[in-house]
Write an enzyme that holds these catalytic residues in place. Structure first.
Site, PDB file in Angstrom:
ATOM      1  N   ASN A  35      -4.428   5.021   2.405  1.00 62.31           N
ATOM      2  CA  ASN A  35      -3.467   4.535   3.251  1.00 62.31           C
ATOM      3  C   ASN A  35      -2.980   5.996   3.344  1.00 62.31           C
ATOM      4  O   ASN A  35      -2.348   6.332   3.984  1.00 62.31           O
ATOM      5  CB  ASN A  35      -2.568   3.619   2.899  1.00 62.31           C
ATOM      6  CG  ASN A  35      -2.455   2.840   3.697  1.00 62.31           C
ATOM      7  OD1 ASN A  35      -3.747   2.583   5.128  1.00 62.31           O
ATOM      8  ND2 ASN A  35      -1.956   1.425   3.597  1.00 62.31           N
ATOM      9  N   SER A  61       0.377  -1.083   0.048  1.00 59.26           N
ATOM     10  CA  SER A  61       0.145  -0.296  -0.176  1.00 59.26           C
ATOM     11  C   SER A  61       1.187   1.201  -0.439  1.00 59.26           C
ATOM     12  O   SER A  61       0.406   2.431   0.148  1.00 59.26           O
ATOM     13  CB  SER A  61      -0.802   0.140   1.257  1.00 59.26           C
ATOM     14  OG  SER A  61      -0.217   0.160   2.544  1.00 59.26           O
ATOM     15  N   HIS A  96      -4.887  -3.714  -3.386  1.00 62.06           N
ATOM     16  CA  HIS A  96      -4.279  -3.361  -2.985  1.00 62.06           C
ATOM     17  C   HIS A  96      -5.357  -4.082  -1.741  1.00 62.06           C
ATOM     18  O   HIS A  96      -6.438  -3.009  -2.173  1.00 62.06           O
ATOM     19  CB  HIS A  96      -3.739  -2.342  -2.236  1.00 62.06           C
ATOM     20  CG  HIS A  96      -3.690  -2.024  -0.775  1.00 62.06           C
ATOM     21  ND1 HIS A  96      -4.223  -0.383   0.002  1.00 62.06           N
ATOM     22  CD2 HIS A  96      -3.355  -2.247   0.410  1.00 62.06           C
ATOM     23  CE1 HIS A  96      -4.188  -1.084   1.056  1.00 62.06           C
ATOM     24  NE2 HIS A  96      -3.996  -2.037   1.313  1.00 62.06           N
TER      25      HIS A  96
END
Length: 291
Positions: free
Chosen positions: A191, A120, A141
């Protein structure tokens, strides 16, 4: 190109075990690899426990459980990935480790096998550069806990062929997941928000603003999240959070992405999160989230 039927998952940690459930549950022949047999055994036990709970909750037909477990196999021998059509890497965030894994897989797997990384924060293009087949490499991801969350961020590297990307996208849809295309940038979409957000929660603990349980309760109650940020961090693991921070902060220099000192102290104390039984919270079993 042949149809994708067999998927290998490298790394039997929390994320890898969850991805393997998603693959096996969707009817794919699923192989789990880890260097440690105990990790493979734990992932299988967690998978069976999660599926039994799914049956109890009426979310899975009882006769499907043995079928899914029959499609799930574990190994500590990477050679057993030779006939995989797709390999999804879910090892920790280290570019040299990922390069080493994929360079070995490149000599083991079929030329047409697609390689994917669940990273990520590390560049897909950089990982692909060490795999020997950058045109057949893509970012996939998944989100924690993978067995419950539907989002998969799909990211092509600079050399990823359109055919590879579309085939991987099609697999993602066959898994019952919801793919979203992102560019190859640190943190992608999820993220980019989550790492600074989770670090803010850690800093609230450091500053003594509130106890971990109260911070989680506040976020869940006030924002409607199913899981608080510190519960999520326990699932991610402090060791993984440190690597995520280092990878993202190293590229972006975003101050909020810098690893809080408390994380490093918790690692030193062995408080890694759910995997060690102690993180921001204390755990009495190793059941998967949702089991």
């Amino acid at each position: 190109m042949s149809e994708i039927k067999t998927i290998g998952i490298a790394g039997a940690g929390t994320m890898g075990a969850g991805i393997a459930i998603v693959c096996a549950r969707a009817g794919f022949k699923t192989r789990m690899f880890d260097l440690k047999q105990e990790a493979v055994d734990r992932a299988r036990s967690q998978t069976e426990g999660f599926l039994k709970k799914s049956v109890e909750r009426g979310k899975l037909a009882a006769d499907k459980l043995p079928e899914i477990m029959a499609a799930w196999s574990g190994t500590t021998n990477l050679e057993h990935f030779a006939d995989c059509d797709l390999v999804i890497e879910a090892v920790f965030e280290s570019l040299p480790v990922k390069h080493d894994l994929f360079s070995k897989l490149n000599t083991i797997c079929k030329p047409e096998t697609i390689f994917a990384s669940n990273t990520s924060t590390i560049s897909i293009t950089e990982i692909a550069g060490g795999c020997g087949r950058p045109d057949r490499f893509v970012g996939m991801h998944f989100c924690l806990p993978a067995q419950l969350m539907k989002l998969v961020e799909m990211s092509p590297g600079l050399a990823t062929s359109e055919e590879t990307f579309q085939r991987a996208w099609g697999v993602c849809e066959s898994l019952g997941q919801k793919p979203v295309k992102t560019q190859d940038t640190p943190g992608f979409v999820l993220n980019y928000f989550l790492i600074p957000f989770n670090n803010d929660a850690i800093r609230l603990v450091e500053q003594g603003v509130a106890e971990a349980a109260d911070i989680d309760l506040a976020i869940k109650t006030g924002m409607g999240y199913a899981m608080g940020p510190l519960e999520l961090l326990d699932l991610v693991g402090m060791d993984t959070q440190k690597l995520l921070c280092e990878a993202m902060h190293g590229v972006t220099n975003e101050p909020r992405a810098a690893c809080p000192p408390l994380v490093k102290r918790m690692i030193a104390a062995g408080w890694l999160g759910k995997k060690s039984g102690h993180g921001f919270h204390v755990y009495k079993d190793s059941k998967m989230y949702g089991a």
